[in-house]
Design a protein around this motif. Structure first.
Motif, PDB file in Angstrom:
ATOM      1  N   VAL A  75      11.071  23.760  -8.186  1.00  0.00           N
ATOM      2  CA  VAL A  75      12.162  22.802  -8.356  1.00  0.00           C
ATOM      3  C   VAL A  75      13.429  23.410  -7.749  1.00  0.00           C
ATOM      4  CG1 VAL A  75      13.625  21.634 -10.048  1.00  0.00           C
ATOM      5  CG2 VAL A  75      11.160  21.789 -10.426  1.00  0.00           C
ATOM      6  N   PRO A  76      14.075  22.706  -6.794  1.00  0.00           N
ATOM      7  CA  PRO A  76      15.288  23.274  -6.188  1.00  0.00           C
ATOM      8  C   PRO A  76      16.318  23.599  -7.262  1.00  0.00           C
ATOM      9  CG  PRO A  76      14.570  21.324  -4.979  1.00  0.00           C
ATOM     10  CD  PRO A  76      13.725  21.390  -6.215  1.00  0.00           C
ATOM     11  N   ASP A  77      16.972  24.723  -7.100  1.00  0.00           N
ATOM     12  CA  ASP A  77      18.031  25.159  -8.008  1.00  0.00           C
ATOM     13  C   ASP A  77      17.574  25.488  -9.423  1.00  0.00           C
ATOM     14  OD1 ASP A  77      20.348  25.330  -6.439  1.00  0.00           O
ATOM     15  OD2 ASP A  77      20.431  23.150  -6.335  1.00  0.00           O
ATOM     16  N   ALA A  78      16.259  25.534  -9.659  1.00  0.00           N
ATOM     17  CA  ALA A  78      15.787  25.791 -11.014  1.00  0.00           C
ATOM     18  C   ALA A  78      16.173  27.189 -11.488  1.00  0.00           C
ATOM     19  CB  ALA A  78      14.275  25.627 -11.086  1.00  0.00           C
ATOM     20  N   LEU A  79      16.312  28.139 -10.565  1.00  0.00           N
ATOM     21  CA  LEU A  79      16.650  29.506 -10.972  1.00  0.00           C
ATOM     22  C   LEU A  79      18.160  29.742 -10.994  1.00  0.00           C
ATOM     23  CD1 LEU A  79      13.885  31.450  -8.977  1.00  0.00           C
ATOM     24  CD2 LEU A  79      13.800  30.626 -11.325  1.00  0.00           C
ATOM     25  N   THR A  80      18.925  28.738 -10.579  1.00  0.00           N
ATOM     26  CA  THR A  80      20.380  28.908 -10.504  1.00  0.00           C
ATOM     27  C   THR A  80      21.028  29.258 -11.849  1.00  0.00           C
ATOM     28  OG1 THR A  80      20.432  27.395  -8.641  1.00  0.00           O
ATOM     29  CG2 THR A  80      22.523  27.796  -9.741  1.00  0.00           C
ATOM     30  N   PRO A  81      20.651  28.578 -12.970  1.00  0.00           N
ATOM     31  CA  PRO A  81      21.306  28.941 -14.243  1.00  0.00           C
ATOM     32  C   PRO A  81      21.115  30.415 -14.605  1.00  0.00           C
ATOM     33  CG  PRO A  81      20.171  26.841 -14.469  1.00  0.00           C
ATOM     34  CD  PRO A  81      19.760  27.410 -13.129  1.00  0.00           C
ATOM     35  N   ILE A  82      19.907  30.961 -14.365  1.00  0.00           N
ATOM     36  CA  ILE A  82      19.661  32.375 -14.648  1.00  0.00           C
ATOM     37  C   ILE A  82      20.505  33.253 -13.732  1.00  0.00           C
ATOM     38  CG2 ILE A  82      17.965  34.237 -14.374  1.00  0.00           C
ATOM     39  CD1 ILE A  82      15.947  32.687 -15.728  1.00  0.00           C
ATOM     40  N   GLY A  83      20.525  32.933 -12.452  1.00  0.00           N
ATOM     41  CA  GLY A  83      21.313  33.725 -11.499  1.00  0.00           C
ATOM     42  C   GLY A  83      22.788  33.728 -11.882  1.00  0.00           C
ATOM     43  N   ARG A  84      23.281  32.547 -12.271  1.00  0.00           N
ATOM     44  CA  ARG A  84      24.689  32.441 -12.691  1.00  0.00           C
ATOM     45  C   ARG A  84      24.966  33.232 -13.944  1.00  0.00           C
ATOM     46  NH1 ARG A  84      25.837  26.294 -11.911  1.00  0.00           N
ATOM     47  NH2 ARG A  84      26.216  26.372  -9.680  1.00  0.00           N
ATOM     48  N   TRP A  85      24.055  33.105 -14.926  1.00  0.00           N
ATOM     49  CA  TRP A  85      24.273  33.811 -16.186  1.00  0.00           C
ATOM     50  C   TRP A  85      24.342  35.314 -15.928  1.00  0.00           C
ATOM     51  CZ3 TRP A  85      22.420  37.608 -19.254  1.00  0.00           C
ATOM     52  CH2 TRP A  85      22.972  37.674 -20.541  1.00  0.00           C
ATOM     53  N   VAL A  86      23.373  35.816 -15.141  1.00  0.00           N
ATOM     54  CA  VAL A  86      23.309  37.251 -14.881  1.00  0.00           C
ATOM     55  C   VAL A  86      24.551  37.729 -14.128  1.00  0.00           C
ATOM     56  CG1 VAL A  86      22.097  39.014 -13.529  1.00  0.00           C
ATOM     57  CG2 VAL A  86      20.808  37.490 -15.021  1.00  0.00           C
ATOM     58  N   SER A  87      24.959  36.977 -13.089  1.00  0.00           N
ATOM     59  CA  SER A  87      26.073  37.506 -12.298  1.00  0.00           C
ATOM     60  C   SER A  87      27.386  37.422 -13.070  1.00  0.00           C
ATOM     61  CB  SER A  87      26.163  36.828 -10.934  1.00  0.00           C
ATOM     62  OG  SER A  87      26.379  35.462 -11.103  1.00  0.00           O
TER      63      SER A  87
END
Lengths: 110, 110
Positions: A75-87
């Motif tokens: 799913v496009p952007d599905a990993l974005t919330p995790i990437g944002r949280w981590v950074s």
């Protein structure tokens, strides 16, 4: 807590397994059928299907069945919330180094 | 599979809980004692201590006891493997958008 609470819980939990991460790695390249996805693994087909269901419930992959073939895709952007949280949770000194590093190189793999 | 397999398993699993993520968010600001960390939560002290132990076993936080006070801090770069894994597993079209976005703005929060 963020409004993404339960979504993040499910995504982190789904990725806390090496087989599920390997399935995501494969799907980054292209969509694939269940049997294509299962091929490189020692695990049984039902085990792979169960891993794919966990990823699907977490909103990381989606599937579509045409005839007898079910095809999975990332799913496009599905990993974005995790990437944002981590950074956003890196220490201040790490963020300064990140910005310096981003100016020096753009490594994309690990 | 990567050489970070079990390390990544533990880190993803540790962060799949909203209380543990909130503890990490607090520790980004500064190190803190167990009672300081427990204060904003409804949970009992032993519950918070158990969450901190999960984070410590995953290598995300470290602690030091001086006298009767145990102080926790975030381990520098502890979240880097997760950040790397996630950004390397984004779809090709997302990476192009990332690079464009990075030129337009540098948001640090979410």
């Amino acid at each position: 807590m963020t409004k993404y609470g339960s979504e993040l819980d499910a995504a982190f939990r789904a990725l806390a397994d090496p087989t599920r991460r390997a399935l995501v790695e494969r799907l980054v390249r292209s969509p694939a059928s269940v049997s294509q996805l299962a091929e490189p693994f020692d695990a049984s087909l039902p085990t792979i299907v169960e891993h794919l269901r966990v990823l699907e419930r977490a909103g990381i992959v989606a599937s579509e069945k045409v005839g007898r073939i079910r095809t999975y895709r990332l799913v496009p952007d599905a990993l974005t919330p995790i990437g944002r949280w981590v950074s956003a949770r890196r220490l201040p000194q790490e963020r300064r180094l990140d910005r310096l590093g981003a100016h020096l190189a753009h490594p994309e793999g690990d």
